[in-house]
Motif scaffolding. Structure first.
Motif: not given
Length: 64
Positions: A1-6, A43-44
């Motif tokens: 997935s392309n979600s950034r890490p927290a 992050i989300s």
């Protein structure tokens, strides 16, 4: 997935809120997100978890 890490700040906030509220963070993260550490959340997901753990008792109208 392309979600950034927290972010580091999010990870600190999650640990602090969990500690204050006596939440078993390891179990919550494993059961709900299948990760072992707050840093492993997206992050989300981290943002949603912070909002949820804070709940109405700790939110002081900061959202605009």
């Amino acid at each position: 997935s392309n979600s950034r890490p927290a972010t580091a700040s999010q990870a600190r906030a999650i640990r602090a809120i969990a500690g204050r509220n006596r939440i078993d963070l390891q179990q919550l993260l494993g059961d709900r997100f299948n990760v072992g550490r707050p840093e492993d959340l997206s992050i989300s997901d981290a943002s949603s978890l912070i909002d949820e753990m804070k709940g109405p008792a700790e939110s002081n109208g900061g959202r605009r």
